[in-house]
Enzyme design. Structure first.
Site, mmCIF file in Angstrom:
data_model
loop_
_atom_site.group_PDB
_atom_site.id
_atom_site.type_symbol
_atom_site.label_atom_id
_atom_site.label_comp_id
_atom_site.label_asym_id
_atom_site.label_seq_id
_atom_site.Cartn_x
_atom_site.Cartn_y
_atom_site.Cartn_z
ATOM 1 N N GLY A 1 -5.835 2.202 -13.302
ATOM 2 C CA GLY A 1 -6.606 2.431 -14.530
ATOM 3 C C GLY A 1 -5.806 2.017 -15.753
ATOM 4 N N CYS B 1 0.844 -1.205 0.000
ATOM 5 C CA CYS B 1 0.000 0.000 0.000
ATOM 6 C C CYS B 1 0.874 1.249 0.000
ATOM 7 C CB CYS B 1 -0.931 0.031 1.201
ATOM 8 S SG CYS B 1 -1.959 1.524 1.167
#
Lengths: 305, 253
Positions: free
Chosen positions: A223, A136
Protein backbone atom coordinates in the site's frame (compact mmCIF):
# COMPACT_ATOMS: atom_id res chain seq x y z
CA UNK A 1 2.67 7.61 -46.30
CA UNK A 2 0.05 8.18 -43.63
CA UNK A 3 0.66 9.91 -40.38
CA UNK A 4 2.18 7.67 -37.74
CA UNK A 5 0.31 8.09 -34.48
CA UNK A 6 2.65 7.62 -31.61
CA UNK A 7 1.37 5.95 -28.46
CA UNK A 8 2.51 8.28 -25.69
CA UNK A 9 2.05 5.56 -23.09
CA UNK A 10 3.89 2.78 -24.94
CA UNK A 11 6.89 1.11 -23.28
CA UNK A 12 8.99 -1.98 -23.95
CA UNK A 13 9.63 -4.67 -21.37
CA UNK A 14 12.38 -7.19 -22.19
CA UNK A 15 11.74 -6.78 -25.91
CA UNK A 16 7.94 -7.07 -25.66
CA UNK A 17 5.93 -3.92 -26.39
CA UNK A 18 3.29 -2.80 -23.94
CA UNK A 19 0.47 -0.34 -24.74
CA UNK A 20 1.15 1.24 -21.37
CA UNK A 21 3.38 0.51 -18.37
CA UNK A 22 0.55 -0.43 -15.96
CA UNK A 23 0.64 -4.04 -14.78
CA UNK A 24 -1.52 -5.33 -11.90
CA UNK A 25 0.81 -7.09 -9.50
CA UNK A 26 0.68 -10.77 -8.70
CA UNK A 27 -1.58 -11.73 -5.82
CA UNK A 28 -3.91 -8.76 -6.26
CA UNK A 29 -5.48 -9.76 -9.57
CA UNK A 30 -6.05 -13.54 -9.37
CA UNK A 31 -5.99 -14.94 -12.91
CA UNK A 32 -7.85 -11.87 -14.14
CA UNK A 33 -11.38 -13.26 -14.07
CA UNK A 34 -12.84 -11.18 -11.20
CA UNK A 35 -11.65 -7.96 -12.86
CA UNK A 36 -12.69 -8.96 -16.39
CA UNK A 37 -16.25 -9.09 -15.02
CA UNK A 38 -15.89 -5.40 -14.15
CA UNK A 39 -13.99 -3.88 -17.10
CA UNK A 40 -12.16 -4.83 -20.30
CA UNK A 41 -8.76 -5.75 -18.89
CA UNK A 42 -7.18 -5.59 -22.36
CA UNK A 43 -6.59 -1.90 -21.63
CA UNK A 44 -3.77 -3.00 -19.26
CA UNK A 45 -0.13 -3.23 -20.30
CA UNK A 46 -0.41 -6.80 -19.10
CA UNK A 47 -0.98 -8.38 -15.68
CA UNK A 48 1.04 -10.65 -13.47
CA UNK A 49 -1.07 -13.62 -12.46
CA UNK A 50 -1.39 -15.18 -9.00
CA UNK A 51 1.86 -16.69 -7.73
CA UNK A 52 1.84 -20.26 -9.05
CA UNK A 53 3.70 -23.23 -7.60
CA UNK A 54 4.45 -26.81 -8.65
CA UNK A 55 1.79 -28.28 -6.34
CA UNK A 56 -1.60 -26.85 -5.33
CA UNK A 57 -1.50 -24.84 -2.09
CA UNK A 58 -4.33 -23.86 0.27
CA UNK A 59 -2.11 -21.21 1.85
CA UNK A 60 -2.10 -20.04 5.45
CA UNK A 61 -4.95 -20.22 7.96
CA UNK A 62 -7.16 -17.13 8.40
CA UNK A 63 -6.94 -14.33 9.46
CA UNK A 64 -4.66 -13.55 6.54
CA UNK A 65 -5.32 -9.80 6.36
CA UNK A 66 -4.70 -6.89 8.74
CA UNK A 67 -4.99 -3.17 8.17
CA UNK A 68 -2.21 -0.62 8.68
CA UNK A 69 -1.96 3.14 8.31
CA UNK A 70 -2.01 3.75 4.54
CA UNK A 71 -1.65 0.08 3.81
CA UNK A 72 -2.33 -3.50 4.68
CA UNK A 73 -0.62 -6.68 5.75
CA UNK A 74 -1.26 -10.00 4.06
CA UNK A 75 -0.16 -13.51 4.85
CA UNK A 76 -2.03 -15.45 2.17
CA UNK A 77 0.83 -17.94 1.79
CA UNK A 78 0.76 -18.55 -1.97
CA UNK A 79 -2.70 -20.07 -2.24
CA UNK A 80 -2.96 -21.35 -5.82
CA UNK A 81 -4.29 -24.41 -7.67
CA UNK A 82 -0.83 -25.56 -8.88
CA UNK A 83 0.75 -25.13 -12.32
CA UNK A 84 -0.91 -28.16 -13.94
CA UNK A 85 -4.35 -26.88 -12.99
CA UNK A 86 -3.45 -23.36 -14.15
CA UNK A 87 -2.41 -24.71 -17.56
CA UNK A 88 -5.50 -26.93 -17.83
CA UNK A 89 -8.08 -24.42 -16.55
CA UNK A 90 -7.06 -20.84 -15.69
CA UNK A 91 -5.01 -20.14 -18.85
CA UNK A 92 -7.63 -21.51 -21.31
CA UNK A 93 -10.34 -19.53 -19.45
CA UNK A 94 -8.17 -16.41 -19.62
CA UNK A 95 -8.05 -16.65 -23.45
CA UNK A 96 -11.71 -15.62 -23.55
CA UNK A 97 -11.12 -12.24 -21.90
CA UNK A 98 -7.41 -11.36 -22.18
CA UNK A 99 -5.72 -11.20 -25.56
CA UNK A 100 -2.23 -10.00 -24.69
CA UNK A 101 0.83 -11.84 -23.42
CA UNK A 102 0.41 -12.39 -19.67
CA UNK A 103 3.14 -12.31 -17.02
CA UNK A 104 3.39 -15.66 -15.25
CA UNK A 105 4.38 -15.31 -11.60
CA UNK A 106 6.14 -18.40 -10.28
CA UNK A 107 7.15 -19.38 -6.78
CA UNK A 108 8.81 -22.44 -5.29
CA UNK A 109 10.35 -24.16 -2.31
CA UNK A 110 13.38 -25.62 -4.07
CA UNK A 111 15.32 -24.93 -7.26
CA UNK A 112 13.67 -28.02 -8.75
CA UNK A 113 10.21 -26.57 -7.98
CA UNK A 114 11.01 -23.37 -9.89
CA UNK A 115 12.43 -25.36 -12.80
CA UNK A 116 9.39 -27.66 -12.97
CA UNK A 117 6.90 -24.79 -13.00
CA UNK A 118 8.85 -22.56 -15.41
CA UNK A 119 9.48 -25.43 -17.83
CA UNK A 120 5.73 -26.09 -17.99
CA UNK A 121 4.80 -22.43 -18.42
CA UNK A 122 7.51 -21.97 -21.08
CA UNK A 123 5.34 -24.06 -23.41
CA UNK A 124 2.30 -21.80 -23.01
CA UNK A 125 2.04 -19.29 -25.89
CA UNK A 126 -0.04 -16.88 -23.75
CA UNK A 127 2.85 -16.39 -21.34
CA UNK A 128 4.99 -13.40 -22.31
CA UNK A 129 7.31 -13.24 -19.32
CA UNK A 130 8.15 -15.40 -16.33
CA UNK A 131 8.26 -13.38 -13.14
CA UNK A 132 10.18 -15.56 -10.72
CA UNK A 133 9.25 -14.70 -7.16
CA UNK A 134 12.19 -15.26 -4.83
CA UNK A 135 10.65 -12.98 -2.26
CA UNK A 136 7.43 -14.31 -0.70
CA UNK A 137 7.66 -13.44 3.01
CA UNK A 138 4.71 -15.64 4.02
CA UNK A 139 5.93 -19.17 3.43
CA UNK A 140 8.52 -21.20 5.24
CA UNK A 141 11.46 -23.06 3.72
CA UNK A 142 11.42 -21.26 0.39
CA UNK A 143 10.24 -18.07 -1.23
CA UNK A 144 12.08 -15.23 0.40
CA UNK A 145 15.03 -17.37 1.51
CA UNK A 146 16.09 -17.53 -2.17
CA UNK A 147 15.84 -13.79 -2.52
CA UNK A 148 17.85 -12.78 0.54
CA UNK A 149 21.06 -14.55 -0.54
CA UNK A 150 22.76 -13.46 -3.79
CA UNK A 151 24.12 -16.97 -4.43
CA UNK A 152 20.70 -18.64 -4.01
CA UNK A 153 18.98 -15.99 -6.15
CA UNK A 154 21.60 -16.53 -8.87
CA UNK A 155 21.17 -20.29 -8.67
CA UNK A 156 17.39 -20.04 -9.21
CA UNK A 157 17.95 -17.59 -12.08
CA UNK A 158 20.47 -19.83 -13.81
CA UNK A 159 18.32 -22.96 -13.41
CA UNK A 160 15.20 -21.25 -14.75
CA UNK A 161 17.01 -19.61 -17.67
CA UNK A 162 18.19 -23.07 -18.75
CA UNK A 163 14.61 -24.30 -19.28
CA UNK A 164 12.91 -21.33 -20.90
CA UNK A 165 13.30 -19.09 -23.92
CA UNK A 166 10.91 -16.50 -22.46
CA UNK A 167 12.19 -13.39 -20.68
CA UNK A 168 12.85 -14.13 -17.02
CA UNK A 169 12.20 -11.36 -14.48
CA UNK A 170 13.35 -11.93 -10.89
CA UNK A 171 11.02 -10.46 -8.30
CA UNK A 172 13.03 -9.33 -5.30
CA UNK A 173 12.40 -8.86 -1.61
CA UNK A 174 12.98 -5.54 0.16
CA UNK A 175 13.76 -7.44 3.37
CA UNK A 176 17.52 -7.32 2.73
CA UNK A 177 20.39 -5.00 3.57
CA UNK A 178 21.58 -4.46 0.00
CA UNK A 179 19.01 -5.16 -2.70
CA UNK A 180 21.34 -3.96 -5.48
CA UNK A 181 23.76 -6.78 -4.66
CA UNK A 182 20.98 -9.38 -5.14
CA UNK A 183 19.88 -7.72 -8.39
CA UNK A 184 23.45 -7.78 -9.72
CA UNK A 185 23.77 -11.47 -8.88
CA UNK A 186 20.57 -12.21 -10.82
CA UNK A 187 21.76 -10.16 -13.79
CA UNK A 188 25.08 -11.99 -13.84
CA UNK A 189 23.19 -15.30 -13.79
CA UNK A 190 21.25 -14.31 -16.91
CA UNK A 191 18.11 -12.56 -15.66
CA UNK A 192 16.35 -10.50 -18.35
CA UNK A 193 14.76 -8.14 -15.86
CA UNK A 194 14.19 -7.36 -12.19
CA UNK A 195 10.94 -6.49 -10.47
CA UNK A 196 10.70 -5.00 -7.01
CA UNK A 197 9.59 -4.64 -4.31
CA UNK A 198 7.67 -7.52 -2.82
CA UNK A 199 6.05 -6.73 0.54
CA UNK A 200 7.85 -5.55 3.67
CA UNK A 201 7.69 -7.95 6.59
CA UNK A 202 5.49 -6.62 9.38
CA UNK A 203 2.95 -7.54 12.05
CA UNK A 204 -0.02 -6.25 14.08
CA UNK A 205 -1.29 -7.24 17.52
CA UNK A 206 -4.98 -7.26 18.49
CA UNK A 207 -5.28 -5.09 21.61
CA UNK A 208 -8.28 -7.09 22.86
CA UNK A 209 -6.78 -10.58 22.55
CA UNK A 210 -3.14 -9.40 22.97
CA UNK A 211 -2.22 -11.81 20.18
CA UNK A 212 -1.02 -11.25 16.60
CA UNK A 213 -3.94 -10.51 14.25
CA UNK A 214 -2.50 -12.69 11.50
CA UNK A 215 -2.66 -16.45 12.04
CA UNK A 216 0.81 -16.54 10.47
CA UNK A 217 2.00 -13.96 13.11
CA UNK A 218 3.80 -11.89 10.45
CA UNK A 219 2.75 -10.72 7.01
CA UNK A 220 3.79 -8.48 4.15
CA UNK A 221 3.07 -4.75 4.23
CA UNK A 222 1.89 -3.13 1.01
CA UNK A 223 0.00 0.00 0.00
CA UNK A 224 0.96 3.70 -0.15
CA UNK A 225 2.91 3.35 3.12
CA UNK A 226 5.69 1.48 1.30
CA UNK A 227 5.94 3.70 -1.81
CA UNK A 228 8.97 5.77 -0.70
CA UNK A 229 10.87 2.61 0.28
CA UNK A 230 10.03 1.00 -3.06
CA UNK A 231 11.04 4.10 -4.99
CA UNK A 232 14.40 4.26 -3.21
CA UNK A 233 15.11 0.59 -3.91
CA UNK A 234 14.09 0.84 -7.58
CA UNK A 235 16.37 3.88 -7.92
CA UNK A 236 19.27 1.90 -6.42
CA UNK A 237 18.71 -1.22 -8.54
CA UNK A 238 18.29 0.74 -11.79
CA UNK A 239 21.74 2.23 -11.18
CA UNK A 240 23.29 -1.17 -10.37
CA UNK A 241 22.11 -3.21 -13.36
CA UNK A 242 21.64 -2.71 -17.09
CA UNK A 243 18.53 -4.90 -17.51
CA UNK A 244 14.99 -3.45 -17.30
CA UNK A 245 13.47 -2.90 -13.88
CA UNK A 246 9.77 -3.14 -13.09
CA UNK A 247 8.94 -0.86 -10.17
CA UNK A 248 6.19 -1.62 -7.66
CA UNK A 249 5.21 -0.89 -4.10
CA UNK A 250 2.29 1.30 -3.12
CA UNK A 251 1.58 2.79 -6.54
CA UNK A 252 -1.95 4.23 -6.45
CA UNK A 253 -2.08 7.07 -8.98
CA UNK A 254 -0.83 8.26 -12.36
CA UNK A 255 1.59 10.58 -10.51
CA UNK A 256 3.04 7.58 -8.65
CA UNK A 257 3.62 5.86 -12.01
CA UNK A 258 5.50 8.90 -13.32
CA UNK A 259 7.57 9.14 -10.16
CA UNK A 260 8.49 5.44 -10.35
CA UNK A 261 9.47 5.80 -14.01
CA UNK A 262 11.57 8.88 -13.19
CA UNK A 263 13.45 6.61 -10.79
CA UNK A 264 14.22 4.50 -13.85
CA UNK A 265 11.51 1.83 -13.94
CA UNK A 266 10.73 0.50 -17.43
CA UNK A 267 7.21 -0.43 -16.33
CA UNK A 268 5.27 -0.55 -13.08
CA UNK A 269 3.14 -2.99 -11.16
CA UNK A 270 0.14 -1.91 -9.13
CA UNK A 271 -0.79 -4.13 -6.20
CA UNK A 272 -2.80 -3.28 -3.11
CA UNK A 273 -4.62 -0.43 -4.90
CA UNK A 274 -6.58 -3.05 -6.89
CA UNK A 275 -7.99 -4.48 -3.67
CA UNK A 276 -9.29 -1.16 -2.39
CA UNK A 277 -10.64 -0.06 -5.77
CA UNK A 278 -11.14 -2.80 -8.38
CA UNK A 279 -11.02 -0.07 -11.04
CA UNK A 280 -7.68 1.38 -9.81
CA UNK A 281 -5.58 0.33 -12.83
CA UNK A 282 -8.22 1.50 -15.31
CA UNK A 283 -8.32 4.86 -13.56
CA UNK A 284 -4.52 5.19 -13.51
CA UNK A 285 -4.26 4.44 -17.25
CA UNK A 286 -7.02 6.95 -18.04
CA UNK A 287 -5.40 9.63 -15.90
CA UNK A 288 -1.85 9.16 -17.23
CA UNK A 289 -2.11 11.47 -20.29
CA UNK A 290 -3.39 14.42 -18.22
CA UNK A 291 -0.72 13.83 -15.56
CA UNK A 292 1.94 13.73 -18.30
CA UNK A 293 0.64 17.00 -19.76
CA UNK A 294 0.79 18.61 -16.35
CA UNK A 295 4.49 17.79 -15.99
CA UNK A 296 5.43 18.40 -19.63
CA UNK A 297 6.05 14.75 -20.49
CA UNK A 298 5.41 13.95 -24.16
CA UNK A 299 6.04 10.22 -24.03
CA UNK A 300 6.80 7.81 -21.21
CA UNK A 301 9.80 6.54 -23.20
CA UNK A 302 11.52 9.91 -22.63
CA UNK A 303 11.54 9.26 -18.87
CA UNK A 304 13.74 6.21 -19.28
CA UNK A 305 17.27 6.50 -18.00
CA UNK B 1 -21.22 -6.56 -7.78
CA UNK B 2 -21.40 -2.89 -8.69
CA UNK B 3 -19.37 0.08 -7.54
CA UNK B 4 -21.29 3.25 -6.85
CA UNK B 5 -21.80 6.43 -4.87
CA UNK B 6 -24.40 6.20 -2.12
CA UNK B 7 -25.68 9.02 0.08
CA UNK B 8 -26.35 8.48 3.77
CA UNK B 9 -29.96 9.37 4.57
CA UNK B 10 -30.11 7.97 8.10
CA UNK B 11 -27.56 6.87 10.71
CA UNK B 12 -29.09 6.06 14.08
CA UNK B 13 -28.22 4.18 17.24
CA UNK B 14 -30.52 1.14 17.72
CA UNK B 15 -29.06 -0.55 20.82
CA UNK B 16 -25.78 -0.73 22.74
CA UNK B 17 -23.07 -0.47 20.05
CA UNK B 18 -25.57 -1.25 17.26
CA UNK B 19 -26.27 1.31 14.51
CA UNK B 20 -28.54 1.46 11.50
CA UNK B 21 -27.49 3.27 8.33
CA UNK B 22 -29.70 3.88 5.30
CA UNK B 23 -27.98 4.63 1.98
CA UNK B 24 -29.74 6.17 -1.00
CA UNK B 25 -28.51 4.78 -4.31
CA UNK B 26 -28.83 1.79 -6.60
CA UNK B 27 -30.45 -0.89 -4.41
CA UNK B 28 -30.78 -3.26 -7.37
CA UNK B 29 -27.04 -3.96 -7.04
CA UNK B 30 -28.09 -6.25 -4.18
CA UNK B 31 -29.33 -9.38 -5.92
CA UNK B 32 -29.81 -11.78 -2.98
CA UNK B 33 -30.41 -11.62 0.77
CA UNK B 34 -27.22 -12.45 2.69
CA UNK B 35 -24.97 -10.37 0.41
CA UNK B 36 -22.82 -7.59 1.84
CA UNK B 37 -21.60 -4.17 0.81
CA UNK B 38 -17.97 -3.05 1.05
CA UNK B 39 -17.61 0.56 2.17
CA UNK B 40 -14.61 2.87 1.69
CA UNK B 41 -14.13 5.00 4.81
CA UNK B 42 -12.21 8.27 5.04
CA UNK B 43 -8.65 7.73 6.22
CA UNK B 44 -8.91 3.92 6.44
CA UNK B 45 -7.13 1.83 3.84
CA UNK B 46 -9.28 -1.28 3.54
CA UNK B 47 -13.00 -1.24 2.85
CA UNK B 48 -15.42 -2.42 5.55
CA UNK B 49 -17.66 -5.36 4.63
CA UNK B 50 -21.13 -5.01 6.22
CA UNK B 51 -24.09 -7.31 5.56
CA UNK B 52 -27.22 -5.95 3.91
CA UNK B 53 -30.22 -5.70 6.23
CA UNK B 54 -32.70 -4.48 3.63
CA UNK B 55 -32.70 -3.18 0.07
CA UNK B 56 -35.16 -1.80 -2.45
CA UNK B 57 -34.75 -0.06 -5.80
CA UNK B 58 -33.44 3.18 -4.39
CA UNK B 59 -31.83 2.29 -1.09
CA UNK B 60 -29.73 -0.14 0.93
CA UNK B 61 -29.99 -0.46 4.72
CA UNK B 62 -27.22 -1.88 6.89
CA UNK B 63 -27.08 -2.53 10.62
CA UNK B 64 -23.54 -2.49 11.98
CA UNK B 65 -21.83 -3.06 15.28
CA UNK B 66 -19.01 -0.85 16.56
CA UNK B 67 -16.05 -3.26 16.66
CA UNK B 68 -13.05 -1.11 15.82
CA UNK B 69 -11.86 2.27 14.57
CA UNK B 70 -13.64 2.02 11.22
CA UNK B 71 -17.11 1.23 12.55
CA UNK B 72 -16.56 3.83 15.28
CA UNK B 73 -15.84 6.42 12.55
CA UNK B 74 -19.08 5.41 10.85
CA UNK B 75 -21.18 6.37 13.87
CA UNK B 76 -20.12 10.01 13.33
CA UNK B 77 -21.10 10.10 9.64
CA UNK B 78 -23.97 12.54 9.05
CA UNK B 79 -26.88 12.25 6.61
CA UNK B 80 -25.95 13.77 3.25
CA UNK B 81 -22.46 12.29 3.24
CA UNK B 82 -21.57 10.37 0.05
CA UNK B 83 -19.92 6.95 0.38
CA UNK B 84 -17.93 4.91 -2.14
CA UNK B 85 -19.53 1.45 -1.98
CA UNK B 86 -19.13 -1.93 -3.66
CA UNK B 87 -22.68 -3.29 -3.47
CA UNK B 88 -23.99 -6.80 -3.98
CA UNK B 89 -20.85 -8.63 -2.83
CA UNK B 90 -20.91 -12.38 -2.16
CA UNK B 91 -23.34 -15.14 -3.06
CA UNK B 92 -26.12 -14.63 -0.50
CA UNK B 93 -28.75 -17.08 0.73
CA UNK B 94 -30.49 -19.38 -1.68
CA UNK B 95 -34.21 -18.99 -1.06
CA UNK B 96 -37.28 -21.15 -1.61
CA UNK B 97 -38.11 -21.05 -5.25
CA UNK B 98 -34.58 -21.57 -6.51
CA UNK B 99 -32.49 -24.70 -6.60
CA UNK B 100 -32.54 -27.53 -4.14
CA UNK B 101 -34.68 -25.81 -1.53
CA UNK B 102 -37.66 -25.28 -3.83
CA UNK B 103 -39.78 -27.88 -2.07
CA UNK B 104 -38.98 -26.69 1.44
CA UNK B 105 -41.65 -24.31 2.64
CA UNK B 106 -41.09 -24.15 6.41
CA UNK B 107 -37.77 -22.37 7.01
CA UNK B 108 -36.26 -21.54 10.39
CA UNK B 109 -34.05 -18.43 10.63
CA UNK B 110 -31.57 -18.18 13.49
CA UNK B 111 -29.56 -15.04 14.13
CA UNK B 112 -27.12 -14.05 16.84
CA UNK B 113 -26.26 -10.40 17.58
CA UNK B 114 -24.99 -8.52 14.55
CA UNK B 115 -25.58 -11.72 12.53
CA UNK B 116 -29.30 -10.90 12.63
CA UNK B 117 -29.46 -8.11 9.98
CA UNK B 118 -29.00 -10.25 6.82
CA UNK B 119 -31.85 -12.51 7.98
CA UNK B 120 -34.31 -9.61 7.71
CA UNK B 121 -34.19 -9.26 3.90
CA UNK B 122 -34.20 -13.06 3.77
CA UNK B 123 -37.37 -13.26 5.89
CA UNK B 124 -39.03 -10.70 3.63
CA UNK B 125 -38.24 -12.78 0.53
CA UNK B 126 -39.31 -16.04 2.16
CA UNK B 127 -42.62 -14.63 3.34
CA UNK B 128 -43.26 -13.06 -0.07
CA UNK B 129 -42.82 -16.49 -1.63
CA UNK B 130 -45.37 -17.97 0.78
CA UNK B 131 -43.06 -19.66 3.30
CA UNK B 132 -44.02 -19.75 6.98
CA UNK B 133 -40.93 -18.40 8.66
CA UNK B 134 -39.99 -19.01 12.27
CA UNK B 135 -37.23 -16.86 13.68
CA UNK B 136 -34.93 -17.31 16.69
CA UNK B 137 -32.89 -14.28 17.76
CA UNK B 138 -30.11 -14.36 20.33
CA UNK B 139 -28.56 -11.44 22.26
CA UNK B 140 -26.23 -11.03 25.19
CA UNK B 141 -28.79 -8.96 27.07
CA UNK B 142 -31.93 -6.83 26.65
CA UNK B 143 -29.87 -3.65 26.17
CA UNK B 144 -28.30 -4.87 22.92
CA UNK B 145 -31.50 -6.32 21.47
CA UNK B 146 -32.82 -4.93 18.17
CA UNK B 147 -35.09 -5.78 15.25
CA UNK B 148 -37.41 -8.12 17.18
CA UNK B 149 -40.56 -6.15 16.34
CA UNK B 150 -39.48 -5.75 12.69
CA UNK B 151 -39.47 -9.54 12.26
CA UNK B 152 -42.86 -9.82 14.02
CA UNK B 153 -44.24 -7.10 11.72
CA UNK B 154 -43.31 -9.25 8.71
CA UNK B 155 -45.48 -12.02 10.13
CA UNK B 156 -42.72 -14.25 11.52
CA UNK B 157 -43.07 -16.07 14.84
CA UNK B 158 -40.10 -14.92 16.90
CA UNK B 159 -38.37 -16.70 19.81
CA UNK B 160 -35.82 -14.63 21.70
CA UNK B 161 -32.93 -15.80 23.89
CA UNK B 162 -30.53 -13.72 25.96
CA UNK B 163 -27.39 -14.93 27.66
CA UNK B 164 -28.14 -13.04 30.89
CA UNK B 165 -31.87 -13.84 30.91
CA UNK B 166 -32.92 -10.18 30.74
CA UNK B 167 -35.01 -10.88 27.62
CA UNK B 168 -36.84 -14.04 26.50
CA UNK B 169 -35.38 -17.46 27.25
CA UNK B 170 -32.25 -17.36 29.42
CA UNK B 171 -29.44 -18.93 27.42
CA UNK B 172 -28.39 -19.21 23.79
CA UNK B 173 -30.34 -19.58 20.54
CA UNK B 174 -29.96 -23.35 20.92
CA UNK B 175 -32.10 -23.08 24.09
CA UNK B 176 -34.90 -21.36 22.15
CA UNK B 177 -35.15 -23.58 19.05
CA UNK B 178 -38.66 -24.75 18.10
CA UNK B 179 -39.40 -28.49 17.81
CA UNK B 180 -37.45 -30.06 14.95
CA UNK B 181 -40.64 -31.24 13.22
CA UNK B 182 -41.86 -27.65 12.76
CA UNK B 183 -39.22 -26.67 10.16
CA UNK B 184 -37.69 -28.39 7.15
CA UNK B 185 -34.67 -26.17 6.45
CA UNK B 186 -32.75 -23.45 8.27
CA UNK B 187 -30.68 -20.33 7.66
CA UNK B 188 -28.28 -18.82 10.16
CA UNK B 189 -25.81 -16.02 10.72
CA UNK B 190 -23.96 -15.16 13.91
CA UNK B 191 -20.75 -15.75 15.85
CA UNK B 192 -18.77 -18.89 15.00
CA UNK B 193 -19.43 -20.67 18.34
CA UNK B 194 -23.17 -20.19 17.72
CA UNK B 195 -22.92 -21.65 14.22
CA UNK B 196 -21.02 -24.66 15.56
CA UNK B 197 -23.56 -25.20 18.35
CA UNK B 198 -26.43 -25.07 15.86
CA UNK B 199 -24.82 -27.67 13.64
CA UNK B 200 -24.68 -29.97 16.69
CA UNK B 201 -28.20 -29.12 17.93
CA UNK B 202 -30.18 -29.43 14.69
CA UNK B 203 -30.87 -32.97 13.40
CA UNK B 204 -28.40 -33.92 10.68
CA UNK B 205 -31.01 -34.52 7.97
CA UNK B 206 -32.26 -30.93 7.93
CA UNK B 207 -30.53 -28.82 5.22
CA UNK B 208 -29.09 -25.50 6.35
CA UNK B 209 -27.23 -22.47 5.08
CA UNK B 210 -24.65 -20.76 7.29
CA UNK B 211 -23.33 -17.25 6.75
CA UNK B 212 -19.71 -16.73 7.86
CA UNK B 213 -17.61 -13.69 8.54
CA UNK B 214 -13.88 -13.26 8.07
CA UNK B 215 -11.31 -10.48 7.86
CA UNK B 216 -11.20 -9.55 4.17
CA UNK B 217 -8.78 -7.76 1.92
CA UNK B 218 -10.75 -6.88 -1.19
CA UNK B 219 -14.26 -8.30 -0.71
CA UNK B 220 -14.60 -9.45 -4.32
CA UNK B 221 -12.45 -12.55 -4.69
CA UNK B 222 -9.12 -11.12 -5.84
CA UNK B 223 -6.73 -11.37 -2.92
CA UNK B 224 -7.46 -14.81 -1.38
CA UNK B 225 -7.36 -13.11 2.02
CA UNK B 226 -10.45 -14.89 3.41
CA UNK B 227 -10.14 -18.42 2.03
CA UNK B 228 -11.15 -21.33 4.25
CA UNK B 229 -11.04 -25.07 3.61
CA UNK B 230 -14.37 -26.78 2.83
CA UNK B 231 -15.17 -30.38 1.91
CA UNK B 232 -13.67 -31.03 -1.50
CA UNK B 233 -11.60 -27.85 -1.73
CA UNK B 234 -11.56 -24.31 -0.48
CA UNK B 235 -13.73 -21.24 -0.75
CA UNK B 236 -13.30 -17.47 -0.55
CA UNK B 237 -15.74 -16.20 2.07
CA UNK B 238 -16.16 -12.92 0.17
CA UNK B 239 -16.90 -14.33 -3.29
CA UNK B 240 -17.91 -18.02 -2.95
CA UNK B 241 -19.57 -17.19 0.40
CA UNK B 242 -20.34 -15.69 2.83
CA UNK B 243 -23.11 -18.32 2.76
CA UNK B 244 -22.02 -21.96 2.77
CA UNK B 245 -24.25 -25.03 2.63
CA UNK B 246 -24.29 -27.18 5.77
CA UNK B 247 -22.96 -30.26 3.96
CA UNK B 248 -19.82 -28.54 2.65
CA UNK B 249 -18.64 -26.97 5.93
CA UNK B 250 -15.57 -28.33 7.69
CA UNK B 251 -15.95 -27.44 11.37
CA UNK B 252 -12.69 -26.90 13.21
CA UNK B 253 -12.30 -29.03 16.28
Amino acid sequence: MGEVRENRLGVTLCGVELDNPVIPASGTFGYGKEFAELYDINILGTFSFKGTTKDPRLGNPVPRIAEAASGMLNAVGLQNPGVDHVIAHELPEMKAFFHKPVMANVSGFSVDDYVYTCEKLDKEPQVGWLEVNVSCPNVHGGGMSFGTDPKAAAEVTRAVKAVTAKPVILKLSPNVTDIAEIAKACEAAGADGISLINTLLGMRIDLKTRKPILANTTGGLSGPAVFPVALRMVYQVVRAVSIPVVGMGGISSAEDVLEMMMAGAAAVEVGAANLVDPFACKKIIEELPAAMDKYGIKTLQELKG
Amino acid sequence: MKKGKYIITENTNLAAGIWKMVLAGDGTAVTAPGQFIDIKLDGRYLRRPISVHDADEGSITIIYKVLGHGTDDMTRYEPGKPLDVLAGCGNGFQTCGDGSLSQLRRPLLIGGGVGIPPLYLLAKKLIASGCLSQVVLGFNSAEDAFCIEEFRALGCTVNVASADGSLGTKGFVTDALPAADTYDCFYTCGPLPMLKALDKAIPAGIPGQFSFEERMGCGFGACMGCTIPVKGGYKRICKDGPVLAREEILWEK
